[in-house]
Scaffold this active site. Sequence first.
Site, PDB file in Angstrom:
ATOM      1  N   LYS A  22      17.564  17.040  -3.500  1.00 34.22           N
ATOM      2  CA  LYS A  22      16.418  16.905  -2.588  1.00 34.22           C
ATOM      3  C   LYS A  22      16.580  15.643  -1.741  1.00 34.22           C
ATOM      4  O   LYS A  22      16.407  15.685  -0.529  1.00 34.22           O
ATOM      5  CB  LYS A  22      15.129  16.793  -3.401  1.00 34.22           C
ATOM      6  CG  LYS A  22      13.924  16.298  -2.612  1.00 34.22           C
ATOM      7  CD  LYS A  22      12.659  16.242  -3.434  1.00 34.22           C
ATOM      8  CE  LYS A  22      12.482  14.922  -4.104  1.00 34.22           C
ATOM      9  NZ  LYS A  22      11.882  13.853  -3.264  1.00 34.22           N
ATOM     10  N   ASN A  23      16.919  14.527  -2.383  1.00 39.45           N
ATOM     11  CA  ASN A  23      16.918  13.253  -1.656  1.00 39.45           C
ATOM     12  C   ASN A  23      18.164  13.040  -0.804  1.00 39.45           C
ATOM     13  O   ASN A  23      18.291  12.000  -0.150  1.00 39.45           O
ATOM     14  CB  ASN A  23      16.714  12.103  -2.650  1.00 39.45           C
ATOM     15  CG  ASN A  23      15.327  12.161  -3.264  1.00 39.45           C
ATOM     16  OD1 ASN A  23      14.445  12.866  -2.781  1.00 39.45           O
ATOM     17  ND2 ASN A  23      15.131  11.457  -4.356  1.00 39.45           N
ATOM     18  N   CYS A 116       4.665  11.294  -3.191  1.00 44.18           N
ATOM     19  CA  CYS A 116       3.985  11.120  -4.476  1.00 44.18           C
ATOM     20  C   CYS A 116       3.265   9.763  -4.524  1.00 44.18           C
ATOM     21  O   CYS A 116       3.735   8.786  -3.979  1.00 44.18           O
ATOM     22  CB  CYS A 116       4.994  11.194  -5.621  1.00 44.18           C
ATOM     23  SG  CYS A 116       5.620  12.853  -5.882  1.00 44.18           S
ATOM     24  N   ARG A 121       3.657   2.125  -1.543  1.00 42.54           N
ATOM     25  CA  ARG A 121       4.764   2.719  -0.768  1.00 42.54           C
ATOM     26  C   ARG A 121       4.662   2.370   0.728  1.00 42.54           C
ATOM     27  O   ARG A 121       4.564   3.225   1.593  1.00 42.54           O
ATOM     28  CB  ARG A 121       4.830   4.226  -0.968  1.00 42.54           C
ATOM     29  CG  ARG A 121       4.991   4.611  -2.426  1.00 42.54           C
ATOM     30  CD  ARG A 121       5.362   6.040  -2.629  1.00 42.54           C
ATOM     31  NE  ARG A 121       6.816   6.252  -2.411  1.00 42.54           N
ATOM     32  CZ  ARG A 121       7.399   7.444  -2.566  1.00 42.54           C
ATOM     33  NH1 ARG A 121       6.686   8.494  -2.875  1.00 42.54           N
ATOM     34  NH2 ARG A 121       8.700   7.587  -2.383  1.00 42.54           N
ATOM     35  N   ASP A 124       6.858  -1.260   5.732  1.00 38.35           N
ATOM     36  CA  ASP A 124       7.078  -2.506   6.484  1.00 38.35           C
ATOM     37  C   ASP A 124       8.551  -2.764   6.763  1.00 38.35           C
ATOM     38  O   ASP A 124       8.929  -3.215   7.858  1.00 38.35           O
ATOM     39  CB  ASP A 124       6.474  -3.678   5.723  1.00 38.35           C
ATOM     40  CG  ASP A 124       7.039  -3.779   4.307  1.00 38.35           C
ATOM     41  OD1 ASP A 124       6.949  -2.788   3.563  1.00 38.35           O
ATOM     42  OD2 ASP A 124       7.597  -4.825   3.957  1.00 38.35           O
ATOM     43  N   ASP A 308      13.459   7.644 -10.934  1.00 39.58           N
ATOM     44  CA  ASP A 308      13.069   9.060 -10.907  1.00 39.58           C
ATOM     45  C   ASP A 308      13.298   9.736 -12.255  1.00 39.58           C
ATOM     46  O   ASP A 308      12.785  10.819 -12.489  1.00 39.58           O
ATOM     47  CB  ASP A 308      13.842   9.813  -9.815  1.00 39.58           C
ATOM     48  CG  ASP A 308      13.433   9.339  -8.434  1.00 39.58           C
ATOM     49  OD1 ASP A 308      14.159   9.659  -7.463  1.00 39.58           O
ATOM     50  OD2 ASP A 308      12.432   8.631  -8.324  1.00 39.58           O
ATOM     51  N   ARG A 400       8.035  20.796  -5.163  1.00 39.62           N
ATOM     52  CA  ARG A 400       8.550  19.941  -4.081  1.00 39.62           C
ATOM     53  C   ARG A 400       9.994  19.562  -4.352  1.00 39.62           C
ATOM     54  O   ARG A 400      10.773  19.318  -3.437  1.00 39.62           O
ATOM     55  CB  ARG A 400       7.712  18.661  -3.964  1.00 39.62           C
ATOM     56  CG  ARG A 400       6.331  18.863  -3.371  1.00 39.62           C
ATOM     57  CD  ARG A 400       5.681  17.545  -3.060  1.00 39.62           C
ATOM     58  NE  ARG A 400       6.635  16.659  -2.412  1.00 39.62           N
ATOM     59  CZ  ARG A 400       6.556  15.327  -2.477  1.00 39.62           C
ATOM     60  NH1 ARG A 400       5.589  14.770  -3.169  1.00 39.62           N
ATOM     61  NH2 ARG A 400       7.429  14.569  -1.862  1.00 39.62           N
TER      62      ARG A 400
HETATM   63  C1  EPZ Z   1      13.468   7.215  -2.311  1.00 42.36           C
HETATM   64  O1  EPZ Z   1      12.149   6.854  -1.965  1.00 42.36           O
HETATM   65  C2  EPZ Z   1      13.351   8.543  -3.045  1.00 42.36           C
HETATM   66  N1  EPZ Z   1      12.745   9.530  -2.156  1.00 42.36           N
HETATM   67  C3  EPZ Z   1      12.493   8.372  -4.292  1.00 42.36           C
HETATM   68  O2  EPZ Z   1      12.503   9.623  -4.979  1.00 42.36           O
HETATM   69  C4  EPZ Z   1      13.121   7.307  -5.187  1.00 42.36           C
HETATM   70  O3  EPZ Z   1      12.288   7.098  -6.311  1.00 42.36           O
HETATM   71  C5  EPZ Z   1      13.273   6.008  -4.393  1.00 42.36           C
HETATM   72  O4  EPZ Z   1      14.056   6.242  -3.206  1.00 42.36           O
HETATM   73  C6  EPZ Z   1      13.971   4.931  -5.216  1.00 42.36           C
HETATM   74  O5  EPZ Z   1      15.224   5.383  -5.614  1.00 42.36           O
HETATM   75  C7  EPZ Z   1      13.502  10.117  -1.206  1.00 42.36           C
HETATM   76  O6  EPZ Z   1      14.679   9.834  -1.064  1.00 42.36           O
HETATM   77  C8  EPZ Z   1      12.819  11.159  -0.352  1.00 42.36           C
HETATM   78  P1  EPZ Z   1      12.545   2.902  -1.518  1.00 42.36           P
HETATM   79  P2  EPZ Z   1      11.893   5.619  -0.933  1.00 42.36           P
HETATM   80  O7  EPZ Z   1      12.366   2.694  -0.062  1.00 42.36           O
HETATM   81  O8  EPZ Z   1      12.918   5.654   0.122  1.00 42.36           O
HETATM   82  C9  EPZ Z   1       9.217  -0.507  -1.672  1.00 42.36           C
HETATM   83  C10 EPZ Z   1      11.563  11.495  -6.059  1.00 42.36           C
HETATM   84  O9  EPZ Z   1      10.860  11.672  -7.071  1.00 42.36           O
HETATM   85  N2  EPZ Z   1       9.269  -0.480  -0.196  1.00 42.36           N
HETATM   86  O10 EPZ Z   1      13.864   2.619  -2.141  1.00 42.36           O
HETATM   87  O11 EPZ Z   1      10.472   5.650  -0.553  1.00 42.36           O
HETATM   88  C11 EPZ Z   1       8.556   0.752  -2.218  1.00 42.36           C
HETATM   89  O12 EPZ Z   1       7.153   0.629  -2.207  1.00 42.36           O
HETATM   90  C12 EPZ Z   1      11.258  10.336  -5.136  1.00 42.36           C
HETATM   91  O13 EPZ Z   1      12.531  12.228  -5.723  1.00 42.36           O
HETATM   92  C13 EPZ Z   1       8.535  -1.438   0.503  1.00 42.36           C
HETATM   93  O14 EPZ Z   1       7.847  -2.269  -0.090  1.00 42.36           O
HETATM   94  O15 EPZ Z   1      12.158   4.403  -1.913  1.00 42.36           O
HETATM   95  C14 EPZ Z   1       9.096   0.835  -3.615  1.00 42.36           C
HETATM   96  O16 EPZ Z   1       8.361  -0.012  -4.471  1.00 42.36           O
HETATM   97  C15 EPZ Z   1      10.132   9.460  -5.640  1.00 42.36           C
HETATM   98  N3  EPZ Z   1       8.556  -1.400   1.869  1.00 42.36           N
HETATM   99  C16 EPZ Z   1      10.523   0.299  -3.465  1.00 42.36           C
HETATM  100  O17 EPZ Z   1      10.531  -0.450  -2.225  1.00 42.36           O
HETATM  101  C17 EPZ Z   1       9.298  -0.489   2.560  1.00 42.36           C
HETATM  102  O18 EPZ Z   1       9.292  -0.521   3.812  1.00 42.36           O
HETATM  103  C18 EPZ Z   1      11.578   1.414  -3.413  1.00 42.36           C
HETATM  104  O19 EPZ Z   1      11.358   2.122  -2.256  1.00 42.36           O
HETATM  105  C19 EPZ Z   1      10.036   0.475   1.825  1.00 42.36           C
HETATM  106  C20 EPZ Z   1      10.018   0.450   0.452  1.00 42.36           C
END
Ligand code: EPZ
Length: 421
Positions: A22-23, A116, A121, A124, A308, A400
Amino acid sequence: MQKLVIEGGKPLFGEIITQGAKNAVLPVLAACVLCKGTVRLANCPCISDRYASARILTALGARVTTEGSSVSVCCDDADSPNIDSALMKSMRSSIIFMGALLGRYGKCTLSCPGGCNLGPRPIDMHIAAMKRMGAEITDEHGAISCNAPKGLTGCRHSLSFPSVGTTENIMLAAVCAEGETVISNAAREPEICCLADFLRACGAKISGDGSGRIVIEGVRELYPPKDPFEIIPDRIAAATWLSCAACAGGELLVRNCNPAHLEAVIPIFEQTGCRIRVFGTNIYIHRRERLTAPETIRTTVYPGFPTDAQAIIMAPLCTARGTSVFVENIFENRYRHTEAMRSMGADIRAEGKVAVVTGVPALHGTVAEAPDLRGGAALVCAALGAEGTSEIYGVNYIDRGYEDTERLLCSAGADVKRISE
Ligand code: EPZ
């Protein structure tokens, strides 16, 4: 409203073929916006987030045709750089279209993504990265307008956190930008490498993906790969099937996966006492007797233990001998599944980043609502090993990220029915 009705206590015997990731497919579909001609993709998972991406592409004016796991995308007639809020809210990955649309049009309007509920999330880091590349971005009550009248210019990014989505957005903004882009402290997940492989197959100049430092030299345009591009296997889906066997007992062969992507997960199953054999693109698991609590599980960025898989590995540990400790370091609110597990008889105390699971002899069936995608999958795992019947609502969350859940599990000996109410 749909539910999965699961008769627990039946050991699994059989095999499950792993779906495409998916990702990985979501950012690749967004990348099609940057491509001339028709892009052909293979091994795309048949999941609702993929269909949501297809709806966004269609709304942008692209032609999307699908046949099972094969998807073709042609953006030659696409003419809109705007995504409405309903489509943006359908998943988290909609935000990845920002980099692609800015790369193609030099402008776009969208809104905050869905996804989710795992905590705030924010986006920024995405916004800051696009601004560094020359985009002017305003956010008025959630409506995000991006404008790069002079186009995007490559630059150096040093991410404060190796955000997966931010890394992907920068890659999509940079591949056709003017000059060189360097991403330091980039995410290293296999899905990042898959996106880079796809972009290289389209003529992009990218190196360093998977190393934490990605270098991109902007090119004038991208063209479709000559052969259908194959999406990598879903490592979290593979971990989920392993956990199903760890919960239910029996033997399962998880096929068409990439064991190298699970190097932080497989040892945990082995520590619990599951017998694991890895050969080629297959992982064999056999759970004979009661599991034992493993070492503390700390979620972190790849190649560490994936957030995950946290809920998913918690399911079998609810009945393991001893006490299992989890530390969730990525998301602020990722223990929402523990309430439903407690309703099955689990002894879990979760506070802040830490969850302590004291193994009980057995779980019993329950009626519960999936709180999110992976929490829902974890409840299915737990229900397979529980005594009696469970009803898991919120199947839309599970759909999803997982294709054919009940069919795959029933093919391995489980008793799972999807009931529409
Ligand atoms: C991706 O989400 C995945 N989703 C998530 O999988 C996965 O858990 C996550 O990466 C971490 O590996 C997809 O690829 C569609 P991040 P993403 O940006 O890109 C903070 C699943 O179940 N952050 O690495 O949203 C954020 O809040 C899903 O398949 C900021 O603060 O993850 C989080 O605490 C769930 N500001 C951390 O970084 C930002 O601008 C990780 O986020 C962006 C992120």
